[in-house]
Design a protein around this motif. Structure first.
Motif, short mmCIF file in Angstrom:
data_model
loop_
_atom_site.label_atom_id
_atom_site.label_comp_id
_atom_site.label_asym_id
_atom_site.label_seq_id
_atom_site.Cartn_x
_atom_site.Cartn_y
_atom_site.Cartn_z
N THR A 1 2.13 -1.35 -4.09
CA THR A 1 1.52 -0.31 -4.92
C THR A 1 1.20 0.95 -4.10
O THR A 1 0.36 1.75 -4.51
N SER B 1 -6.74 3.46 3.65
CA SER B 1 -6.16 3.32 2.31
C SER B 1 -6.97 4.03 1.24
O SER B 1 -6.70 3.87 0.05
N TYR C 1 -0.18 2.03 -11.82
CA TYR C 1 -0.86 1.32 -10.75
C TYR C 1 -0.33 1.70 -9.37
O TYR C 1 -0.76 1.13 -8.37
N CYS C 2 0.60 2.64 -9.30
CA CYS C 2 1.10 3.13 -8.01
C CYS C 2 0.09 4.14 -7.46
O CYS C 2 -0.24 5.12 -8.12
N GLU C 3 -0.42 3.88 -6.28
CA GLU C 3 -1.46 4.72 -5.69
C GLU C 3 -0.86 5.84 -4.83
O GLU C 3 0.32 5.83 -4.51
N HIS C 4 -1.71 6.80 -4.49
CA HIS C 4 -1.37 7.87 -3.55
C HIS C 4 -0.11 8.64 -3.93
O HIS C 4 0.67 9.05 -3.08
N ASN D 1 -3.16 -6.88 -4.57
CA ASN D 1 -3.11 -5.86 -5.61
C ASN D 1 -2.54 -6.47 -6.88
O ASN D 1 -2.33 -7.68 -6.96
N SER E 1 -7.40 -2.76 -5.93
CA SER E 1 -6.75 -3.41 -4.80
C SER E 1 -7.79 -3.72 -3.75
O SER E 1 -8.83 -3.07 -3.67
N PRO F 1 -8.60 7.53 -0.75
CA PRO F 1 -7.88 8.54 -1.54
C PRO F 1 -7.34 9.72 -0.75
O PRO F 1 -6.45 10.42 -1.21
N ASN G 1 -10.60 -1.59 2.43
CA ASN G 1 -10.09 -0.46 1.66
C ASN G 1 -10.30 0.87 2.39
O ASN G 1 -10.70 1.87 1.81
N HIS H 1 -0.42 1.25 -1.36
CA HIS H 1 -1.85 1.21 -1.08
C HIS H 1 -2.16 1.34 0.40
O HIS H 1 -3.14 1.98 0.79
#
Length: 953
Positions: A227, A257, A200-203, A527, A457, A259, A581, A229
């Motif tokens: 996370t 936030s 669930y950790c983004e980027h 999140n 999120s 991609p 987002n 985000h």
């Protein structure tokens, strides 16, 4: 023989230690002179007790434990630590690891994963004998077992293949209470959970976990939060500018936030903020021998991906890119068949045949649109197919086609045919979302947008301003889930939500009222780990996510902005720059078709006016604001950039800047005079200026008061700088002299004067700061005007100031600033609107930046007009002869000058032709320096045409 067609594997029975209070107690053989224990474990925790035991007939024991992912053993006796050794590393990675502990006589050793390199050994000063009980994972909560009381608690994880004294432990027997005892264990199952799968950790954040939760390491990702985000960089240069930043390199994250990651750009902070994105080929490039079968093709790579570029372009108000095409017998279009001979390709991989300064789909250049091509039969200069260099240059500004990613050239293979091109960086201006806003005029009006449904999120950010005490900013509903952000009271914002496990709230309270009609910033995020809320620069408040909630948001209604579907009290005021987002919502477009909501919000200066520094005035714009630096000594978007403005003062020149007119103040008032000037009383001044002169005495600067108080800065007869303050009309002035050198030496002198009440600080030419103390007072009351050059009005000043004023100032004054007032700038650039009066001859000059030698000639030219005297009427014949002689001499001088000019022209033509022929001869030797060679050739082409004109003259 004796063969069995099966393999009897030893039965592996794992056991799970469910909490820090779990333990497994197994009997041992007391009094043995050796201890031999082995087992395998698996955990996510960095800390935890693995094994402990009390030694036979002693008050000591040992602890085998995890510390920072390493296995350590602690041997202690009568309160003393006798040994503390470690083995292994990173053993909390969720994988199975084996541990073998051996204690024999006075030697102790540990081996991890049967790896000799992951072993540790130590000698101890006494004989060890085994105890009667081994505790795995922890200790009973009752009883006096002090050796288990360690700070990092019990073990949480799994163990298997436990062996004591080379004898395997039967965990099924333990489970059936055959021997040993335990608490809070799960036998015959490893119940460890991989909380980083899914991640669930983004980027690109790195996931790590403990028994109960996971953690995201966001280092070097460009994002922050539980996370990873939320972006740490602004979305645009415009956003950086309105944080008060100046021009420089910045990372921007165009989709927030979303991609796409951040990338580096150059922000040019002028009145219009420009984002500059470079590519890999910015030099002028020459092209020869290219045709349709063998075209010259160049690809451009930018400092960002095409997706990042598209996000930046979409965000901008305007984008452009300069494309220059130089040609000599190289066409862009074949008129015979209408086929393009050169073209460029944009971001969407489409071919384009219009060129800089033109419009899409017209297959023309800028001159074709303007009707200014060198051959009116063609739409581009290059299509004239001439033998001399020409060009088609201009800006491409259709955003959907930018940036240029490829150029193809096919017409440079004929005799004397050549081309060159140069593509500038991508330039984008403004941020169409930063000031996008809407005004909500009724409590029942709202805008609606698509929902957050299915998002992992949810982050919301926006600015608001209001005078109302409460109201809902936005709301998103589902069957059970909901998200709501509201102004609950004048100083409290509440972020409330329900993700299937009951409603929760995050509350931020401000010491100051938020309904002050100033812009305030709100950022909320929910999140899988936490919910957070931040208001302005106040500390962020966050709550851990409640257990058993939905991983993804289940919100199936529209997102309501400025009101609610449940008809709660809506929001009255303005909302701008709303983003969900990382996606900007176009409030203005929706507001145009929604009753009770208007597009746009006025009043940006009330919140951002403090960014205009040094006397700059904030001016409202429809989308934002700008700083008017007219009456400031500084320039730039926030009036912070220094600007050297210099002027030459002649005999009698006077420049007076009026702070406040007496009659303007007194006209509609009958109160005491002190009330008129209360806002013009100073207890401190900051004065800077530079000057250059050879005349003494001279008056440099004079500030007058309606109360006969004054400040004068003069040069005395011997060239000393003297500052004279009279802050009490009944006392003599304070006089401070700086006489370490003659300052009337024709060199540029820099002076800084700062007063803070009775303390006076003076700095000359960046030398040591000198300190003086005033005795005549601390308040400069009712200041009236500032004069440079010469005082023309009647003034009650001291004798030395009058002497200096007798001829005023003759020379150069530069960069004059009194607090935030720039009198030279006002007089030279804004004389019609500024309260400034100029008398006498006064010209702008660069004398404040020239060296002493360079400035001599510019300063000596003033003397001819200033010293004409009466003619001696007693000698008319002599005067007439002198006059005739002067005329004859003038004629001779003119004839000589013309002959010299003709000679110089002839020599120049000869030299230029020689240089031109030499450059032609060297052309083939300098192909590696294409840009300089082409520039030289273009220069010679221009020179040849210039020489023809000069020769004709």
């Amino acid at each position: 023989g004796n063969v069995s067609f099966s393999c009897l594997e030893p039965q592996v029975v794992p056991v799970t230690f469910l909490s820090s209070s779990s333990y497994l107690a197994l009997p041992g053989t007391s009094g043995q002179d050796e201890v031999f224990v082995s087992f395998q474990f698996r955990t996510w925790n960095k800390e935890g007790l693995l094994l402990s035991s009390k030694l036979h007939q002693s008050s000591g024991g040992f602890l085998l434990y995890l510390s920072d992912g390493r296995v350590k053993i602690n041997l202690h006796k009568t309160g003393r630590v006798l040994s503390d050794i470690a083995a292994g590393a990173g053993l909390n990675n969720g994988q199975w690891h084996s541990v073998l502990l051996s204690v024999k006589r006075n030697r102790i050793s540990i081996r991890v994963d049967n790896d000799v390199t992951s072993s540790a050994h130590a000698s101890i000063p006494f004989q060890i004998y085994s105890g009667d009980v081994f505790y795995f994972g922890g200790c009973p909560s009752s009883g006096n077992i002090s050796e288990c009381n360690i700070s990092f608690g019990g073990f949480q994880g799994c163990m298997r293949l436990i062996s004591i004294g080379n004898k395997a432990v039967d965990m099924i027997s333990v489970q059936q209470n055959g021997f040993g005892n335990f608490s809070d264990l799960q036998i015959d199952l490893c119940g460890i959970t991989d909380r980083c799968l899914p991640n669930y950790c983004e980027h690109g954040g790195e996931c790590s976990q403990s028994w109960n939760s996971f953690h995201c390491n966001c280092a070097n990702t460009g994002y922050k939060g539980a996370t990873c985000h939320y972006p740490i960089y602004e979305q645009s240069c415009e956003a950086y500018k309105h944080r008060g930043n100046t021009s420089g390199f910045y990372n921007i994250d165009s989709d927030g936030s979303g991609p796409l990651g951040p990338f580096l750009v150059y922000c040019n902070m002028t009145d219009a903020t420009w984002t500059i994105i470079q590519h890999n080929s910015t030099n002028l490039t020459r092209v020869k021998s290219a045709n349709r079968d063998n075209p010259h093709t160049v690809f451009f790579k930018y400092s960002a991906s095409l997706d990042q570029l598209q996000a930046t372009i979409n965000l901008a108000d305007h984008c452009e890119q300069e494309l220059a095409y130089y040609c000599k017998k190289s066409r862009l279009l074949d008129k015979s068949d209408g086929m393009p001979l050169s073209w460029w390709i944009g971001r969407t991989n489409e071919t384009h045949t219009y060129w800089g300064g033109s419009l899409p789909a017209v297959q023309k250049c800028a001159c074709g649109l303007e009707g200014s091509c060198i051959d009116s039969q063609h739409y581009c200069n290059c299509d004239a197919d001439g033998d001399e260099w020409t060009n088609d240059t201009g800006f491409l500004s259709y955003k959907d086609h930018l940036p240029v990613t490829e150029i193809v050239i096919t017409d440079t293979d004929r005799p004397n045919s050549e081309a060159a091109y140069k593509l500038g960086p991508l330039l984008c201006r403004g941020d169409r979302t930063f000031w996008n806003s809407a005004s909500f005029n009724t409590e029942t009006s709202y805008l609606h947008f698509p929902t957050f449904h299915g998002e992992l999120s949810a982050d919301v950010s926006f600015f608001f301003k209001t005078t109302a005490s409460a109201g809902v900013f936005l709301e998103n509903l589902g069957i059970q889930d909901f998200i709501r952000i509201e102004l609950h009271s004048p100083s409290e914002v509440v972020f409330s939500f329900d993700v299937g496990n009951g409603p929760s709230e995050v509350i931020v309270q401000s010491r100051n009222s938020l309904n002050d009609n100033q812009w305030h910033y709100v950022k909320a995020e929910r999140n899988v780990k936490e919910a957070s809320l931040q208001i302005d620069q106040l500390p962020q408040r966050s709550h851990s996510a409640p257990p058993d909630g939905h991983i993804r948001l289940q919100l199936n209604s529209q997102l309501f902005v400025g009101g609610t579907a449940s008809r709660q009290k809506g929001f009255l005021g303005c909302i701008r720059s709303l983003q969900l987002n990382g996606m900007a919502l176009d409030l203005e477009e929706r507001a145009k078709i929604t009753p009770g909501v208007e597009p746009g919000c006025p009043g940006h200066c009330s919140s951002y006016g403090n960014l205009c520094r040094n006397g700059g005035k904030c001016r409202e714009k429809y989308s934002g604001f700008s700083c008017d630096c007219t009456f400031s000594a500084y320039a730039g978007p926030f009036c912070k950039k220094g600007k050297h403005i210099s002027a030459y003062f002649w005999t009698g020149t006077s420049v007076t800047y009026n702070f406040q007119e007496y009659y303007t103040l007194a006209k509609n008032s009958s109160s005491h005079a002190s009330s008129f000037y209360a806002d013009m009383t100073l207890t401190r001044e900051a004065i800077t200026f530079a000057f250059r002169t050879t005349r003494t005495p001279s008056l440099l600067l004079y500030v007058s008061s309606f109360y006969k108080e004054y400040l004068s800065v003069i040069l005395t007869r011997n060239g000393d700088l003297q500052i004279r303050y009279k802050l009490d009309s009944h006392q003599d002035p304070d006089v401070f002299s700086i006489g370490f050198k003659n300052m009337a030496d024709g060199q540029l002198q820099h002076v800084k004067i700062n007063r803070e009440e009775e303390m006076l600080f003076v700095e000359v030419n960046q030398n040591e700061r000198m300190k003086f103390i005033l005795s005549s007072g601390t308040e400069f009351n009712a200041i009236k005007s500032l004069t440079l050059g010469k005082i023309l009005e009647n003034s009650d000043v001291d004798e030395e100031t009058m002497k200096a004023n007798s001829q005023g100032f003759i020379g150069c004054l530069s960069s004059v600033q009194f607090n935030h007032i720039a009198p030279l700038k006002a007089a030279l650039h804004h004389s019609s609107s500024a309260p400034v009066i100029v008398k006498g001859r006064f010209t702008e000059s660069k004398c404040g930046t020239l060296t002493g030698a360079d400035s001599t000639s510019s300063e000596t030219t003033h003397s001819f007009a200033d010293h004409s005297g009466p003619i001696d009427e007693g000698k008319p014949l002599a005067n007439a002869i002198r006059s005739d002689s002067a005329i004859i001499g003038g004629v001779i001088a003119v004839v000589i000058f013309i002959l010299l000019c003709i000679t110089a022209i002839a020599i120049r033509i000869y030299k230029k032709k020689g240089i031109y022929s030499k450059n032609e001869a060297k052309g083939s030797e300098n192909e590696d320096s294409a840009e300089s060679a082409l520039k030289s050739e273009l220069s010679m082409q221009n020179t040849a045409s210039e020489n023809q004109k000069e020769y004709f003259f």
